[in-house]
Write an enzyme that holds these catalytic residues in place. Structure first.
Site, PDB file in Angstrom:
ATOM      1  N   ASN A 122      -1.938 -10.959   8.173  1.00  0.00           N
ATOM      2  CA  ASN A 122      -2.895  -9.880   8.354  1.00  0.00           C
ATOM      3  C   ASN A 122      -4.251 -10.309   7.815  1.00  0.00           C
ATOM      4  O   ASN A 122      -4.409 -10.593   6.637  1.00  0.00           O
ATOM      5  CB  ASN A 122      -2.448  -8.616   7.617  1.00  0.00           C
ATOM      6  CG  ASN A 122      -3.410  -7.462   7.847  1.00  0.00           C
ATOM      7  OD1 ASN A 122      -3.402  -6.840   8.894  1.00  0.00           O
ATOM      8  ND2 ASN A 122      -4.275  -7.194   6.866  1.00  0.00           N
ATOM      9  N   GLN A 162       0.797  -1.216   0.000  1.00  0.00           N
ATOM     10  CA  GLN A 162       0.000   0.000   0.000  1.00  0.00           C
ATOM     11  C   GLN A 162       0.835   1.274   0.000  1.00  0.00           C
ATOM     12  O   GLN A 162       0.334   2.342  -0.360  1.00  0.00           O
ATOM     13  CB  GLN A 162      -0.940   0.015   1.212  1.00  0.00           C
ATOM     14  CG  GLN A 162      -2.016  -1.057   1.133  1.00  0.00           C
ATOM     15  CD  GLN A 162      -2.990  -0.977   2.286  1.00  0.00           C
ATOM     16  OE1 GLN A 162      -2.825  -1.665   3.282  1.00  0.00           O
ATOM     17  NE2 GLN A 162      -4.011  -0.146   2.149  1.00  0.00           N
ATOM     18  N   TRP A 212      -4.939   3.457  11.870  1.00  0.00           N
ATOM     19  CA  TRP A 212      -4.808   3.188  10.437  1.00  0.00           C
ATOM     20  C   TRP A 212      -5.325   4.403   9.674  1.00  0.00           C
ATOM     21  O   TRP A 212      -6.488   4.731   9.771  1.00  0.00           O
ATOM     22  CB  TRP A 212      -5.609   1.946  10.041  1.00  0.00           C
ATOM     23  CG  TRP A 212      -5.405   1.625   8.591  1.00  0.00           C
ATOM     24  CD1 TRP A 212      -6.145   2.073   7.522  1.00  0.00           C
ATOM     25  CD2 TRP A 212      -4.361   0.817   8.046  1.00  0.00           C
ATOM     26  NE1 TRP A 212      -5.634   1.601   6.355  1.00  0.00           N
ATOM     27  CE2 TRP A 212      -4.533   0.830   6.641  1.00  0.00           C
ATOM     28  CE3 TRP A 212      -3.303   0.096   8.589  1.00  0.00           C
ATOM     29  CZ2 TRP A 212      -3.674   0.134   5.780  1.00  0.00           C
ATOM     30  CZ3 TRP A 212      -2.462  -0.589   7.739  1.00  0.00           C
ATOM     31  CH2 TRP A 212      -2.646  -0.567   6.354  1.00  0.00           C
ATOM     32  N   HIS A 256       0.954  -9.350   4.487  1.00  0.00           N
ATOM     33  CA  HIS A 256      -0.192  -8.459   4.370  1.00  0.00           C
ATOM     34  C   HIS A 256      -0.708  -8.523   2.936  1.00  0.00           C
ATOM     35  O   HIS A 256      -0.657  -7.550   2.182  1.00  0.00           O
ATOM     36  CB  HIS A 256       0.188  -7.027   4.760  1.00  0.00           C
ATOM     37  CG  HIS A 256      -0.992  -6.166   5.115  1.00  0.00           C
ATOM     38  ND1 HIS A 256      -1.077  -5.480   6.307  1.00  0.00           N
ATOM     39  CD2 HIS A 256      -2.131  -5.875   4.448  1.00  0.00           C
ATOM     40  CE1 HIS A 256      -2.213  -4.790   6.342  1.00  0.00           C
ATOM     41  NE2 HIS A 256      -2.869  -5.020   5.210  1.00  0.00           N
ATOM     42  N   GLU A 277      -5.452   1.912  -1.484  1.00  0.00           N
ATOM     43  CA  GLU A 277      -6.434   1.225  -0.654  1.00  0.00           C
ATOM     44  C   GLU A 277      -7.054   0.048  -1.410  1.00  0.00           C
ATOM     45  O   GLU A 277      -8.262  -0.042  -1.598  1.00  0.00           O
ATOM     46  CB  GLU A 277      -7.495   2.224  -0.185  1.00  0.00           C
ATOM     47  CG  GLU A 277      -8.447   1.719   0.885  1.00  0.00           C
ATOM     48  CD  GLU A 277      -7.749   1.150   2.108  1.00  0.00           C
ATOM     49  OE1 GLU A 277      -8.232   0.137   2.635  1.00  0.00           O
ATOM     50  OE2 GLU A 277      -6.728   1.723   2.531  1.00  0.00           O
ATOM     51  N   TRP A 278      -6.179  -0.844  -1.899  1.00  0.00           N
ATOM     52  CA  TRP A 278      -6.584  -2.093  -2.533  1.00  0.00           C
ATOM     53  C   TRP A 278      -7.613  -1.857  -3.639  1.00  0.00           C
ATOM     54  O   TRP A 278      -7.339  -1.111  -4.563  1.00  0.00           O
ATOM     55  CB  TRP A 278      -7.077  -3.076  -1.468  1.00  0.00           C
ATOM     56  CG  TRP A 278      -6.097  -3.259  -0.346  1.00  0.00           C
ATOM     57  CD1 TRP A 278      -6.226  -2.820   0.942  1.00  0.00           C
ATOM     58  CD2 TRP A 278      -4.794  -3.882  -0.408  1.00  0.00           C
ATOM     59  NE1 TRP A 278      -5.105  -3.143   1.678  1.00  0.00           N
ATOM     60  CE2 TRP A 278      -4.219  -3.797   0.885  1.00  0.00           C
ATOM     61  CE3 TRP A 278      -4.069  -4.527  -1.412  1.00  0.00           C
ATOM     62  CZ2 TRP A 278      -2.957  -4.312   1.189  1.00  0.00           C
ATOM     63  CZ3 TRP A 278      -2.819  -5.049  -1.125  1.00  0.00           C
ATOM     64  CH2 TRP A 278      -2.275  -4.933   0.162  1.00  0.00           C
ATOM     65  N   GLU A 285      -5.161  -2.155  14.168  1.00  0.00           N
ATOM     66  CA  GLU A 285      -5.604  -1.206  13.142  1.00  0.00           C
ATOM     67  C   GLU A 285      -6.877  -0.527  13.621  1.00  0.00           C
ATOM     68  O   GLU A 285      -7.743  -1.176  14.190  1.00  0.00           O
ATOM     69  CB  GLU A 285      -5.898  -1.895  11.801  1.00  0.00           C
ATOM     70  CG  GLU A 285      -4.683  -2.444  11.101  1.00  0.00           C
ATOM     71  CD  GLU A 285      -5.020  -2.937   9.705  1.00  0.00           C
ATOM     72  OE1 GLU A 285      -6.040  -2.485   9.139  1.00  0.00           O
ATOM     73  OE2 GLU A 285      -4.272  -3.770   9.182  1.00  0.00           O
TER      74      GLU A 285
END
EC number: 3.2.1.21
Length: 525
Positions: A174, A25, A414, A128, A421-422, A364
């Protein structure tokens, strides 16, 4: 000006607080210094896989700007920083017989040294979501238990050997729910497998998520076993797993909805926490999935266990954030699945502590301000909704510790930075620091300043923890994003080969509120 109230109670001196990020990320530099591809490299470039069509090749360029980011952490005054290591930077092809990339080792070694030189405790996640692409191509990654467990353990061993003299807090995985459901069920995260042929040409949503989750649990367990047997005594650290779980409140007081809320907790949290702490999958999951839920062999279980609606991925339960009277639980975030509801955070901390009886770390916790991507820099820096969110959850955190007796040991907001953001690309911003993606310049937001001031005022500089961490046998951690996701059966894809909806019984389960939590289970000291 960001004001905080004078604290009537302070957290102990050794309470860890800081911010969290993930390698894919923020790092960018996807082809730098011998790094191999991860499953997100090409996946994020496929048309339609991210909201804005952008990929992670640059992200926030933190691979090149890491010293700037560390200085930013110093500016905030954090005590700890949670980050993840890219498996593909350490072992580009991923496998147990594949060569280690010394340039990747050097990068993370320098990064860890940089944290320690600044007085910041590293809190390291091994995985992650960025599986080496080579392992997916070789044997479908998490779908092949016999291979992936061995390869992950070897990767973990390299990290323990090369960084464990300085890293004392390890997380293996994660959020296995996201790895399994979003990657192999819904198909919205890499590798994007799903029964929905409009979304993916390959995959079986009725079986693959449960197989992947099983492999993740075993990979975690055998990595923990390795650490305990070969590294713990000489390195003196702790190791665990971060789980994302949904805190659920019944829509009303009916028996059906009370049961529905527990079923959601079983599928979200119990799926992974129950085998580790209680020695078996939740009974509801066994009932729901039957023989689609893999069994542990007696040998595997000995390692794993440490001393409504139509959507089974959510536990056959429907979700809403609208109360029976039509009001909303809290302020809506940019994401449809997220609202601000601080009481849920306190409730979740209590649930986890009472069920598993382990100390807690919040790994998070964050909020995405609605339409922040459309605001000017000046407007985005005054992130009042995020400040209000953090004001609520920190108050709930303190109340859970002081009034409820919940043993909370740490908290990570977080995220340090706005980032990739994916599936949302760069549209959704969670950072306490604004990032101008054109220039990569960082700007601290009011929320970052608020947390910095809050923890400065609420962590005792003189008072140690009442229970020294060194005597704890098993530590679990939990945190909460107090997410809001409205999921109704009408707008959720149900794979054709998924389990059929049960007939009869108590009928359709009504919606309930959902809050997402992040749990880190630290297994043994």
């Amino acid at each position: 000006m960001i004001a905080t109230n004078a604290p009537p109670y302070k957290l102990p001196t050794d309470f860890l607080w800081g911010f969290a990020t993930a390698s894919f990320q923020i790092e960018g530099a996807t082809d730098a210094d011998g790094r191999g591809k991860s499953i997100w490299d090409d996946f994020s470039k496929i048309t339609g896989k991210t909201l804005d069509g952008r990929d992670g090749d640059v992200a926030t360029d933190s691979y090149h700007r890491w010293q700037e980011d560390l200085d930013l952490l110093v500016q905030y005054g954090v005590k700890s920083y949670r980050f993840s290591i890219s498996w593909s930077r350490i072992i580009p092809s991923g496998g147990r017989e594949d060569p280690v990339n010394e340039a990747g080792i050097e990068f993370y070694s320098d990064f860890i040294d940089g944290l320690l030189a600044r007085g910041i405790t590293p809190f390291v996640t091994l995985y992650h979501w960025d599986l080496p692409q080579a392992l997916h191509d070789r044997y479908l990654g998490w779908l092949n238990k016999g291979e992936i467990v061995l390869d992950f353990v070897r990767y973990a061993k390299v990290c323990f050997e090369r960084f464990g003299d300085r890293v004392k807090h390890w997380l293996t995985m994660n959020e296995p729910w996201c790895i399994s459901i979003l990657g192999y069920g819904r198909g919205v995260f890499a590798p994007g497998r799903s029964s929905d042929r409009l979304r993916s040409p390959e995959g079986n949503s009725s079986t693959e998520p449960w197989i992947a989750g099983h492999s993740v649990i075993l990979s975690h367990a055998y990595a923990v076993k390795l650490y305990r047997e070969e590294f713990k005594a000489k390195q003196g650290g702790e190791i665990g797993i971060t789980l994302n779980g949904d805190w659920a409140m019944p829509y009303d007081d009916s028996i059906q909805n009370i049961e529905a809320a527990q079923h959601a907790l079983d599928v979200a949290i119990g799926w992974f926490a129950d085998p580790i702490y209680l020695g078996q999958y939740p009974a509801y999951m066994k009932q729901m999935l039957g023989d689609r839920l893999p069994d542990f062999t007696p040998e595997e279980l000995a390692v794993v266990k440490e001393a409504g609606g139509e959507d089974e991925f959510q536990g056959h339960v429907e979700y809403t954030f609208t109360r029976p009277d039509g009001t909303q639980l809290g302020t809506q975030a940019h994401c449809a699945w997220l609202q601000d509801y601080a009481p849920g955070f306190r409730d979740l901390l209590n649930y986890l502590y009472k069920r598993y009886r382990k100390p807690i770390y919040v790994t998070e916790n964050g909020f995405a301000v609605k339409d922040e991507d459309k605001k000017t820099v000046e407007e985005a820096l005054q992130d009042d909704d995020r400040v209000q969110y953090y004001r609520g959850v920190t108050s709930s955190l303190l109340a859970a510790v002081k009034e409820d007796g919940v043993d909370v040991r740490g908290y990570f907001g977080w995220s340090l930075l706005d980032n990739f953001e994916w599936a949302d690309g760069y549209v959704t911003r969670f950072g306490v620091t604004y990032v101008d993606y054109e220039t990569q310049k960082r700007y601290p937001k009011d929320s970052g300043k608020f947390l910095s001031q809050w923890f400065k005022e609420h962590v005792d500089n003189d008072k140690p923890s009442s229970i020294p961490a060194t005597i704890v046998k098993v530590i679990s951690a939990a945190g909460n994003s107090v997410e809001t996701k409205v999921v109704h059966s009408a707008n959720v894809n149900v794979p054709k080969d998924a389990a059929p909806k049960k007939k009869g019984g108590k009928g359709k389960k009504a919606p309930f509120a959902r809050f997402t939590a992040y749990i880190s289970a630290f297994l043994g000291l």
